[in-house]
Design a protein around this motif. Structure first.
Motif, PDB file in Angstrom:
ATOM      1  N   ASP A   6      -5.005  13.806  10.398  1.00  0.00           N
ATOM      2  CA  ASP A   6      -5.294  12.414  10.089  1.00  0.00           C
ATOM      3  C   ASP A   6      -4.322  11.891   9.024  1.00  0.00           C
ATOM      4  OD1 ASP A   6      -7.336  12.772  11.810  1.00  0.00           O
ATOM      5  OD2 ASP A   6      -8.944  12.358  10.403  1.00  0.00           O
ATOM      6  N   THR A   7      -4.111  10.588   9.065  1.00  0.00           N
ATOM      7  CA  THR A   7      -3.245   9.934   8.089  1.00  0.00           C
ATOM      8  C   THR A   7      -4.036   8.867   7.353  1.00  0.00           C
ATOM      9  OG1 THR A   7      -1.285  10.287   9.470  1.00  0.00           O
ATOM     10  CG2 THR A   7      -1.130   8.604   7.744  1.00  0.00           C
ATOM     11  N   TYR A   8      -4.151   9.017   6.041  1.00  0.00           N
ATOM     12  CA  TYR A   8      -4.876   8.061   5.224  1.00  0.00           C
ATOM     13  C   TYR A   8      -3.906   7.171   4.459  1.00  0.00           C
ATOM     14  CZ  TYR A   8      -9.229  10.643   5.937  1.00  0.00           C
ATOM     15  OH  TYR A   8     -10.332  11.235   6.486  1.00  0.00           O
ATOM     16  N   GLN A   9      -4.251   5.895   4.360  1.00  0.00           N
ATOM     17  CA  GLN A   9      -3.453   4.952   3.593  1.00  0.00           C
ATOM     18  C   GLN A   9      -4.355   4.121   2.699  1.00  0.00           C
ATOM     19  OE1 GLN A   9      -1.294   2.650   6.541  1.00  0.00           O
ATOM     20  NE2 GLN A   9       0.343   4.177   6.696  1.00  0.00           N
ATOM     21  N   ILE A  10      -3.850   3.795   1.514  1.00  0.00           N
ATOM     22  CA  ILE A  10      -4.473   2.778   0.669  1.00  0.00           C
ATOM     23  C   ILE A  10      -3.766   1.469   0.968  1.00  0.00           C
ATOM     24  CG2 ILE A  10      -4.836   1.954  -1.695  1.00  0.00           C
ATOM     25  CD1 ILE A  10      -5.091   4.806  -2.608  1.00  0.00           C
ATOM     26  N   ARG A  11      -4.518   0.469   1.348  1.00  0.00           N
ATOM     27  CA  ARG A  11      -3.923  -0.825   1.719  1.00  0.00           C
ATOM     28  C   ARG A  11      -4.516  -1.947   0.880  1.00  0.00           C
ATOM     29  NH1 ARG A  11      -4.115  -0.679   8.362  1.00  0.00           N
ATOM     30  NH2 ARG A  11      -2.553   0.976   8.690  1.00  0.00           N
ATOM     31  N   TYR A  12      -3.643  -2.896   0.519  1.00  0.00           N
ATOM     32  CA  TYR A  12      -4.082  -4.126  -0.147  1.00  0.00           C
ATOM     33  C   TYR A  12      -3.287  -5.285   0.430  1.00  0.00           C
ATOM     34  CZ  TYR A  12      -0.681  -1.552  -3.048  1.00  0.00           C
ATOM     35  OH  TYR A  12       0.352  -0.760  -3.483  1.00  0.00           O
ATOM     36  N   SER A  13      -3.694  -6.500   0.106  1.00  0.00           N
ATOM     37  CA  SER A  13      -3.093  -7.690   0.711  1.00  0.00           C
ATOM     38  C   SER A  13      -1.585  -7.713   0.498  1.00  0.00           C
ATOM     39  CB  SER A  13      -3.706  -8.958   0.108  1.00  0.00           C
ATOM     40  OG  SER A  13      -5.086  -9.005   0.370  1.00  0.00           O
TER      41      SER A  13
ATOM     42  N   ILE B  51      -9.212   2.070   1.925  1.00  0.00           N
ATOM     43  CA  ILE B  51      -8.636   3.332   2.377  1.00  0.00           C
ATOM     44  C   ILE B  51      -8.865   3.390   3.890  1.00  0.00           C
ATOM     45  CG2 ILE B  51      -8.799   5.838   2.346  1.00  0.00           C
ATOM     46  CD1 ILE B  51      -9.497   5.705  -0.574  1.00  0.00           C
ATOM     47  N   VAL B  52      -7.788   3.570   4.638  1.00  0.00           N
ATOM     48  CA  VAL B  52      -7.834   3.512   6.095  1.00  0.00           C
ATOM     49  C   VAL B  52      -7.380   4.837   6.688  1.00  0.00           C
ATOM     50  CG1 VAL B  52      -6.973   2.309   8.145  1.00  0.00           C
ATOM     51  CG2 VAL B  52      -7.298   1.043   6.006  1.00  0.00           C
ATOM     52  N   ASN B  53      -8.132   5.334   7.651  1.00  0.00           N
ATOM     53  CA  ASN B  53      -7.668   6.449   8.471  1.00  0.00           C
ATOM     54  C   ASN B  53      -6.941   5.814   9.648  1.00  0.00           C
ATOM     55  OD1 ASN B  53      -7.256   8.633  10.163  1.00  0.00           O
ATOM     56  ND2 ASN B  53      -9.274   9.520   9.813  1.00  0.00           N
ATOM     57  N   VAL B  54      -5.612   5.839   9.583  1.00  0.00           N
ATOM     58  CA  VAL B  54      -4.798   5.065  10.515  1.00  0.00           C
ATOM     59  C   VAL B  54      -4.973   5.570  11.941  1.00  0.00           C
ATOM     60  CG1 VAL B  54      -2.478   4.254  11.041  1.00  0.00           C
ATOM     61  CG2 VAL B  54      -3.143   4.680   8.672  1.00  0.00           C
ATOM     62  N   ASN B  55      -5.219   4.647  12.846  1.00  0.00           N
ATOM     63  CA  ASN B  55      -5.417   4.983  14.255  1.00  0.00           C
ATOM     64  C   ASN B  55      -4.114   4.722  15.012  1.00  0.00           C
ATOM     65  OD1 ASN B  55      -6.786   5.845  16.513  1.00  0.00           O
ATOM     66  ND2 ASN B  55      -7.671   3.851  16.971  1.00  0.00           N
ATOM     67  N   PHE B  56      -3.138   5.641  14.856  1.00  0.00           N
ATOM     68  CA  PHE B  56      -1.850   5.479  15.514  1.00  0.00           C
ATOM     69  C   PHE B  56      -1.980   5.555  17.032  1.00  0.00           C
ATOM     70  CE2 PHE B  56      -0.069   7.236  11.400  1.00  0.00           C
ATOM     71  CZ  PHE B  56       0.524   6.037  11.027  1.00  0.00           C
ATOM     72  N   ASP B  57      -0.967   5.081  17.710  1.00  0.00           N
ATOM     73  CA  ASP B  57      -0.894   5.162  19.162  1.00  0.00           C
ATOM     74  C   ASP B  57      -1.075   6.620  19.597  1.00  0.00           C
ATOM     75  OD1 ASP B  57       0.151   5.365  21.877  1.00  0.00           O
ATOM     76  OD2 ASP B  57       0.931   3.340  21.585  1.00  0.00           O
TER      77      ASP B  57
ATOM     78  N   GLY C 276       0.800  -1.217   0.000  1.00  0.00           N
ATOM     79  CA  GLY C 276       0.000   0.000   0.000  1.00  0.00           C
ATOM     80  C   GLY C 276       0.828   1.261   0.000  1.00  0.00           C
ATOM     81  N   LEU C 277       0.153   2.403   0.222  1.00  0.00           N
ATOM     82  CA  LEU C 277       0.814   3.701   0.207  1.00  0.00           C
ATOM     83  C   LEU C 277       0.081   4.673   1.098  1.00  0.00           C
ATOM     84  CD1 LEU C 277      -0.383   5.819  -2.721  1.00  0.00           C
ATOM     85  CD2 LEU C 277      -0.934   3.398  -2.741  1.00  0.00           C
ATOM     86  N   THR C 278       0.807   5.676   1.580  1.00  0.00           N
ATOM     87  CA  THR C 278       0.230   6.737   2.396  1.00  0.00           C
ATOM     88  C   THR C 278      -0.119   7.913   1.501  1.00  0.00           C
ATOM     89  OG1 THR C 278       1.502   6.070   4.342  1.00  0.00           O
ATOM     90  CG2 THR C 278       0.647   8.323   4.309  1.00  0.00           C
TER      91      THR C 278
ATOM     92  N   LYS D  68     -12.732   2.300   4.389  1.00  0.00           N
ATOM     93  CA  LYS D  68     -13.770   2.044   3.392  1.00  0.00           C
ATOM     94  C   LYS D  68     -13.193   1.144   2.310  1.00  0.00           C
ATOM     95  CE  LYS D  68     -13.302   5.880   0.042  1.00  0.00           C
ATOM     96  NZ  LYS D  68     -14.014   6.961  -0.665  1.00  0.00           N
ATOM     97  N   ASP D  69     -14.023   0.236   1.820  1.00  0.00           N
ATOM     98  CA  ASP D  69     -13.615  -0.660   0.745  1.00  0.00           C
ATOM     99  C   ASP D  69     -13.589   0.104  -0.569  1.00  0.00           C
ATOM    100  OD1 ASP D  69     -13.424  -2.921   2.413  1.00  0.00           O
ATOM    101  OD2 ASP D  69     -15.578  -3.282   2.243  1.00  0.00           O
TER     102      ASP D  69
END
Length: 284
Positions: free
Chosen positions: A77-84, A63-69, A23-25, A48-49
């Protein structure tokens, strides 16, 4: 059938190990495009899918809004596109970006195991992935920009004047002397550059970032141009972070006297000592 909206948003990501694996940020200024679900922004920890289309084939991702520590106390906010990880899409990207993949993979295998720093591709290996929006807010189109594409571009820009090159990149004029493969590569680069510039023009409502003027309004026209801060003939960089929107007067003056751009203070320093600060800035 998925289709792109020809004048909508585009994001270009330089190929790195993460992109080739999982993925990518996304930059903060892209969240308005990628970070909405059902009319609202994705909250931290939510996702979201989405569907990513590469050469007509569909791949599932999120697309994930990363929930950092919480200890990081991040303000944005930090968004990432993630795939397997190393999944179907990752393997497809590895195949498309074979030269980049082999360079990074070999470098990783031959370096000290304790070295976890990001591996940057040298200029001759740099490749990019362009991401286009579609008519659907959960679907995006991917377009690889390969080493060969960049090599064609280097040959095209060699010896050209920046002002003339910028005009050519914004136009839809075709070079009838180019071969079929070369033409496809030029169209790909020109399309990407034009879409980024057009998006910035809309962002600034066709006003010059330097003087704020709206040229041509009384005639029912909007005359404004995209300019590369670091000249494209040298940088080959058409990212939004290397483009500004200027009126024709300021564009001509910049190319005539070649002022120094102070990115930190957002102003041009002209050879005679005059300093001119931007009156509009929403992306640098």
């Amino acid at each position: 059938m998925i289709k792109t909206i020809s004048d909508e948003y585009v994001y270009k990501k330089e190929v790195d190990w993460s992109l080739l694996m999982e993925g990518l940020t996304l930059p903060v200024d892209n969240q308005v495009v990628f970070g909405q679900i059902m009319g609202r922004f994705i909250q931290r920890g939510e996702s979201k899918d989405i569907t990513l289309y590469l050469e007509g084939k569909a791949y599932h991702a999120k697309i994930v809004n990363v929930n950092f520590d919480p200890k990081f106390k991040r303000k944005k906010d930090t968004y990432q596109i993630r795939y397997s990880k190393n999944g179907e899409l990752a393997r497809a990207l590895q195949a498309y970006f074979f030269k980049s993949f082999q360079f990074i993979k070999t470098t990783r295998e031959n370096r000290d195991p304790s070295d976890r720093s990001m591996i940057k591709l040298p200029d001759e290996y740099k490749e990019y992935l362009a991401i286009y929006t579609t008519e659907y807010d959960d679907s995006y189109i991917l377009e690889p920009i390969l080493v060969d594409d960049m090599q064609v571009l280097r040959e095209v820009v060699k010896g050209q004047k920046e002002r003339e090159l910028e005009a050519g990149l914004e136009s839809d004029i075709q070079d009838e002397t180019a071969g079929y493969d070369q033409m496809n590569q030029l169209i790909k680069i020109r399309k990407l550059n034009k879409k980024i510039g057009d998006n910035l023009k809309r962002l600034y409502q066709y006003r010059c970032q330097i003087c704020g003027r709206l040229i041509g309004e009384e005639y029912g026209s909007h005359v404004v141009e995209a300019h590369h801060i670091e000249y494209f003939v040298k940088s080959l960089n058409n990212d939004a972070s290397n483009q500004i929107i200027v009126c024709p007067n300021h564009h001509s003056i910049i190319h005539d006297v070649d002022p120094v751009f102070d990115r930190k203070r957002l102003l041009y320093i002209y050879p005679n000592g005059f300093e001119e600060k931007f009156v509009l800035n929403m992306h640098l």
